[in-house]
Design a protein around this motif. Structure first.
Motif, mmCIF file in Angstrom:
data_model
loop_
_atom_site.group_PDB
_atom_site.id
_atom_site.type_symbol
_atom_site.label_atom_id
_atom_site.label_comp_id
_atom_site.label_asym_id
_atom_site.label_seq_id
_atom_site.Cartn_x
_atom_site.Cartn_y
_atom_site.Cartn_z
ATOM 1 N N GLU A 29 0.912 -1.038 -0.017
ATOM 2 C CA GLU A 29 0.005 0.017 0.128
ATOM 3 C C GLU A 29 0.701 1.161 -0.111
ATOM 4 O O GLU A 29 0.377 2.291 -0.805
ATOM 5 C CB GLU A 29 -1.071 0.000 0.920
ATOM 6 N N PHE A 30 2.084 1.055 0.933
ATOM 7 C CA PHE A 30 3.100 2.390 0.616
ATOM 8 C C PHE A 30 3.650 2.508 -0.626
ATOM 9 O O PHE A 30 3.514 3.395 -1.179
ATOM 10 C CB PHE A 30 4.250 2.062 1.691
ATOM 11 N N ASN A 31 3.991 1.483 -1.314
ATOM 12 C CA ASN A 31 4.360 1.732 -2.946
ATOM 13 C C ASN A 31 3.220 2.101 -3.653
ATOM 14 O O ASN A 31 3.427 2.642 -4.823
ATOM 15 C CB ASN A 31 5.163 0.325 -3.240
ATOM 16 N N ARG A 32 2.347 1.525 -3.346
ATOM 17 C CA ARG A 32 0.925 2.319 -4.212
ATOM 18 C C ARG A 32 1.000 3.637 -3.933
ATOM 19 O O ARG A 32 0.570 4.459 -5.247
ATOM 20 C CB ARG A 32 -0.297 1.764 -3.742
ATOM 21 N N ARG A 33 1.284 4.328 -2.985
ATOM 22 C CA ARG A 33 1.085 5.934 -2.687
ATOM 23 C C ARG A 33 2.356 6.479 -3.434
ATOM 24 O O ARG A 33 2.235 7.638 -4.003
ATOM 25 C CB ARG A 33 1.229 5.963 -1.378
ATOM 26 N N VAL A 34 3.488 5.706 -3.703
ATOM 27 C CA VAL A 34 4.896 6.092 -4.452
ATOM 28 C C VAL A 34 4.301 6.363 -5.665
ATOM 29 O O VAL A 34 4.421 7.114 -6.658
ATOM 30 C CB VAL A 34 5.923 5.401 -4.148
ATOM 31 N N LEU A 35 3.423 5.098 -6.336
ATOM 32 C CA LEU A 35 3.137 5.009 -7.679
ATOM 33 C C LEU A 35 2.120 6.248 -8.113
ATOM 34 O O LEU A 35 2.283 6.658 -9.234
ATOM 35 C CB LEU A 35 2.379 3.752 -8.112
ATOM 36 N N ARG A 664 -2.715 17.933 1.100
ATOM 37 C CA ARG A 664 -2.128 17.741 -0.426
ATOM 38 C C ARG A 664 -1.507 16.719 -0.636
ATOM 39 O O ARG A 664 -1.297 16.017 -1.649
ATOM 40 C CB ARG A 664 -1.242 19.161 -0.425
ATOM 41 N N GLN A 665 -0.508 16.227 0.374
ATOM 42 C CA GLN A 665 0.402 15.053 0.264
ATOM 43 C C GLN A 665 0.065 13.950 1.229
ATOM 44 O O GLN A 665 0.359 12.825 1.234
ATOM 45 C CB GLN A 665 1.903 15.603 0.638
ATOM 46 N N ALA A 666 -0.972 14.125 1.939
ATOM 47 C CA ALA A 666 -1.538 13.206 2.887
ATOM 48 C C ALA A 666 -2.437 12.258 2.647
ATOM 49 O O ALA A 666 -3.243 12.420 1.600
ATOM 50 C CB ALA A 666 -2.037 13.882 4.318
ATOM 51 N N TRP A 667 -2.181 11.259 2.872
ATOM 52 C CA TRP A 667 -3.128 10.004 2.972
ATOM 53 C C TRP A 667 -3.593 9.291 4.261
ATOM 54 O O TRP A 667 -2.861 9.290 5.105
ATOM 55 C CB TRP A 667 -2.269 8.689 2.245
ATOM 56 N N MET A 668 -4.945 9.070 4.163
ATOM 57 C CA MET A 668 -5.488 8.471 5.822
ATOM 58 C C MET A 668 -5.578 7.193 5.467
ATOM 59 O O MET A 668 -6.159 6.549 4.480
ATOM 60 C CB MET A 668 -6.724 9.298 5.888
ATOM 61 N N MET A 669 -5.281 6.350 6.492
ATOM 62 C CA MET A 669 -5.458 4.998 6.316
ATOM 63 C C MET A 669 -6.911 4.611 6.910
ATOM 64 O O MET A 669 -7.195 5.259 7.981
ATOM 65 C CB MET A 669 -4.380 4.263 7.323
ATOM 66 N N GLN A 670 -7.392 3.542 6.147
ATOM 67 C CA GLN A 670 -8.807 3.314 6.364
ATOM 68 C C GLN A 670 -9.178 2.239 7.323
ATOM 69 O O GLN A 670 -8.002 1.250 7.256
ATOM 70 C CB GLN A 670 -9.568 2.995 5.226
ATOM 71 N N GLY A 673 -7.258 -0.930 5.988
ATOM 72 C CA GLY A 673 -6.029 -1.162 5.574
ATOM 73 C C GLY A 673 -5.622 -0.419 4.287
ATOM 74 O O GLY A 673 -4.253 -0.072 4.070
ATOM 75 N N SER A 674 -6.479 0.109 3.685
ATOM 76 C CA SER A 674 -6.296 0.887 2.176
ATOM 77 C C SER A 674 -6.317 2.225 2.780
ATOM 78 O O SER A 674 -6.035 2.804 3.744
ATOM 79 C CB SER A 674 -7.441 0.832 1.388
ATOM 80 N N TYR A 675 -5.565 3.107 1.819
ATOM 81 C CA TYR A 675 -5.449 4.414 2.332
ATOM 82 C C TYR A 675 -6.220 5.451 0.984
ATOM 83 O O TYR A 675 -6.331 5.108 0.042
ATOM 84 C CB TYR A 675 -3.902 4.868 1.856
ATOM 85 N N GLN A 676 -6.640 6.525 1.603
ATOM 86 C CA GLN A 676 -7.427 7.561 0.843
ATOM 87 C C GLN A 676 -6.661 8.876 0.791
ATOM 88 O O GLN A 676 -6.253 9.391 2.069
ATOM 89 C CB GLN A 676 -8.802 7.665 1.668
ATOM 90 N N MET A 677 -6.396 9.409 -0.311
ATOM 91 C CA MET A 677 -5.662 10.593 -0.570
ATOM 92 C C MET A 677 -6.470 11.629 -0.219
ATOM 93 O O MET A 677 -7.626 11.847 -0.500
ATOM 94 C CB MET A 677 -5.238 11.150 -1.973
ATOM 95 N N LEU A 678 -5.905 12.375 0.696
ATOM 96 C CA LEU A 678 -6.819 13.617 1.218
ATOM 97 C C LEU A 678 -7.024 14.814 0.001
ATOM 98 O O LEU A 678 -5.952 14.824 -0.674
ATOM 99 C CB LEU A 678 -6.278 14.436 2.596
#
Length: 709
Positions: A29-35, A664-670, A673-678
């Protein structure tokens, strides 16, 4: 949404296990945020290319470090203790996530990034796209610069299956003798010593034309196999396991010898992944699978490029309109004068630095450089985990030793993928008589500390630097880290005791202020979490804010859950993977967890505990080298230091506050376990709309202008 293994439901009261999330899925999931940085059209175009390469590099490391381990580990006991999924289901979940991201990466590259590069005059071409003049130039380049470096390796009774190095791209050719129906295999390695994209000069200096090296070799392959018929070719790339288990607990064995042997064996470790072009030749695909003993689950057919890290030279093109605005770190006020005595500055009061906003050269490098030259300095001690090439720190230590100062350097030889470089610098220091040690048996030394002992009018005085990042000049430009300079006698005495533990045989050192793993750090953290629970139950202010890189230590996870269940507000800023899901009913409802991803890699570790304080600046702040992971707290030597000066606390709270406001750069963990970009709105404050990195750069420049006014 991916199908993720669920923790089995039970009738027991909810515990921390009910909020547990798998480490490996969380890392993906972290590398998904990098992608996503590469997919996001708000990211400057060449920075998007860079993030494609970073995503590939991250995924390479994941396969090298985790996949073989996961396939061989018996997970039964682990499953019972933390609700981990069964091995096969777990591996299928990982494969699903990886395959999905491969598809996203290829789609973005082919259908968004390549066309936009072309619109801006940067053309990454295939052979079919070249003009006749470009083909002539490409063929000439091949003849002069590529052909001599190639080594075709055939497979037949006289030639065994060729050795293939880790992460190298190869072309697998299907050959036949004329008038024969028998397939023969030959492999050609694409040389990694050459640029993976060959520049084709053009008279129009506003345009750039490139041809992939792999494509160039493919379309000139007839020169490699004269007299043979080339039936087909398939490009592929292998990944080998990087985990080599050698016994390093024998006092009679030189650790240097063990590490050198580990590096040698790593080259021949089993293959854990085969990346191959889409629609490959089935005969070549099957041959590779049999040779490397792979299953279908180990093979990934990539829709586009096999290795995006070769695009880094393209990402580094000097086209300012397509890059992030350049950032030049600022020299702290107290050190603006080139002749400023850094030791006098530290003696006047503790100094906090935040990189890359504050200059690494003017602070950390300067500290060791001045110590090496200062005739009053009698000793310099440092720990080195990752130091980089051509390091100014080692040059300063060499200068200090040659001038008669006592120099002690602890070099961690088992820093993953930096072993060879660290071995080199260890030998260089030993040549000039420095005391070089390799740490505590059975533990990695991960702490980032430096100690300078200086002879002054009132006797010997110690100066220390305790940081969150490595003494590495290149990463200091792109990693965010904080560090404390102090001559506080209690803290410095703790640092002295820590070095005695590292270089000598001290088994029970005492630490008054430092939190040191594996001695007292976990216990201290657990005590501070429990104190927040007690304070909340007594009606006193209670709050935990922690910023670090990764979280999976079961004891701390359990403590955080108990704090959340007790009603303590918990804000976690975790850049990488986190094994505790927020917002789980009855478990982590009072916990929020976010990740900041952007132009800099968030690496700093900052811990805040309210401790009953009415205002944040009256609470307790700590910084240091450790994440909340079992390996950091139990298997590594780490150090965390309290920050007590009010002005420095204010700056640390400012960093945390900006991270918590970021939209702008923050993602919240749901909760799953997934993440949602703010997403920021016009009503959000400017700092939220700017994002953490831009806000901190703007704040740093504003302070610099104020001091010049």
């Amino acid at each position: 949404m991916l199908d993720r293994p669920e923790v089995p439901a039970t009738d027991e009261p909810k515990t921390w296990r009910d909020a547990w999330f798998d480490r490996d899925l969380s890392w993906l999931e972290f590398n998904r945020r990098v992608l996503q940085q590469a997919l996001d059209d708000r990211t400057p175009l060449l920075e998007r290319v860079k993030f494609l390469a970073i995503f590939t590099s991250n995924l390479d490391e994941f396969f090298m470090k985790r996949l073989a381990l996961l396939r061989t580990r018996k997970r039964a006991e682990l499953s019972q203790s933390i609700g981990a999924p069964a091995t096969e289901l777990h591996l299928q979940s990982l494969r699903q996530a990886v395959a999905e991201m491969y598809a996203q990466q290829g789609e973005a590259y082919d259908n968004a990034i390549l066309p936009q590069l072309a619109e801006n005059g940067i053309h990454l071409l295939q052979w079919e796209d070249l003009t006749e003049a470009q083909r002539e130039r490409a063929h000439e380049f091949f003849t002069r610069n590529v052909y001599p470096a190639l080594t075709p390796l055939a497979l037949d009774p006289g030639h065994p299956f060729p050795y293939m190095s880790n992460l190298s791209i190869s072309l697998g050719f299907v050959l036949r003798v004329p008038d024969s129906e028998e397939n023969l295999f030959a492999r050609v390695k694409v040389p990694n010593i050459l640029p993976q994209w060959i520049a084709l000069e053009d008279e129009d200096k506003s345009k750039w034309f490139y041809l992939g090296l792999k494509d160039l070799i493919h379309h000139n392959a007839e020169t490699l196999f004269p007299g043979m018929t080339i039936v087909d070719s398939t490009s592929f790339r292998i990944t080998r396991n990087a985990e080599v288990e050698l016994d390093d607990d024998d006092d009679t064995e030189s650790l240097r010898t063990v590490v050198a042997e580990e590096l040698r064996q790593r080259k021949f470790q089993p293959v854990v992944r085969l990346e191959i072009e889409s629609n490959p030749n089935p005969w070549v695909r099957g041959l590779l699978m049999r040779q490397f003993e792979l299953t279908e689950d180990d093979v990934y057919e990539l829709p586009s490029e096999l290795d995006y890290s070769g695009l880094i030279p393209i990402a580094n093109l000097d086209i300012k309109t397509l890059r992030d605005e350049p950032w030049n770190p600022v020299i702290p006020n107290a050190l603006l004068d080139d002749e400023a005595d850094i030791f006098s500055v530290i003696k006047a009061g503790d100094l906090l630095v935040h990189h890359p906003y504050d200059s690494f050269d003017a602070t950390v490098e300067n500290f060791i450089r001045r110590a090496a030259r200062d005739p009053k300095v009698v000793a310099i001690k440092m720990t080195v985990y990752r130091v980089g090439d051509d390091t100014p720190f080692v040059r300063s230590l060499i200068q200090a030793a040659e001038s008669g100062k006592q120099v002690a350097c602890l070099i961690e030889l088992k820093a993953r993928f930096d072993e060879e470089r660290n071995l080199h610098w260890a030998k260089e220091l030993e040549k000039i008589g420095a005391h070089v040690v390799y740490g505590v048996l059975g533990l990695k030394t991960h702490t980032k500390i430096a100690l300078v002992v200086r002879k002054e009018a009132d006797g010997l005085r110690c100066y220390a630097h305790i940081g969150t990042g490595n003494y590495h000049v290149k990463t200091a430009r792109v990693y965010t880290d904080v560090g404390l300079f102090t001559c506080d006698p209690v803290i410095c005495n703790d640092v002295v005791n820590l070095f005695h533990m590292l270089t000598g045989r001290s088994r029970s050192p005492n630490f008054d202020r430092l939190l040191v793993a594996p001695i007292n750090m976990r216990e201290k953290f657990l005590q501070m979490v429990q104190r927040e629970i007690d304070n909340h139950q007594q009606g006193l202010p209670a709050l935990i804010v922690a910023k670090f890189n990764a979280m999976e230590d079961p004891e701390l996870c359990r403590a955080i859950v108990e704090a959340s269940q007790a009603g303590v507000q918990i804000e976690l800023i975790v850049r990488g993977f986190a094994c505790l899901r927020p917002g789980v009913e009855g478990v982590t409802e009072n916990m929020r967890l976010r990740s900041i991803v952007g132009r800099f890699l968030e690496h700093s570790r900052i811990y805040y505990f309210a401790n009953g304080a009415e205002t944040p600046l009256d609470g307790e702040f700590y910084i240091g080298s450790a994440d909340w992971m079992s390996r950091n707290l139990s298997k590594r030597v780490e150090a965390i230091v309290p920050v007590e000066a009010r002005a420095l606390k204010e700056r640390l709270w400012e960093i945390l506050d900006i991270c918590l406001k970021d939209r702008r750069q923050a993602w919240m963990m749901q909760p799953d376990g997934s993440y949602q970009m703010l997403t920021a709105t016009d009503d959000d404050p400017e700092v939220a709309r700017m994002g953490t990195h831009q806000a901190l750069m703007a704040l740093t420049l504003h302070r610099a202008k104020d001091r010049l006014a």
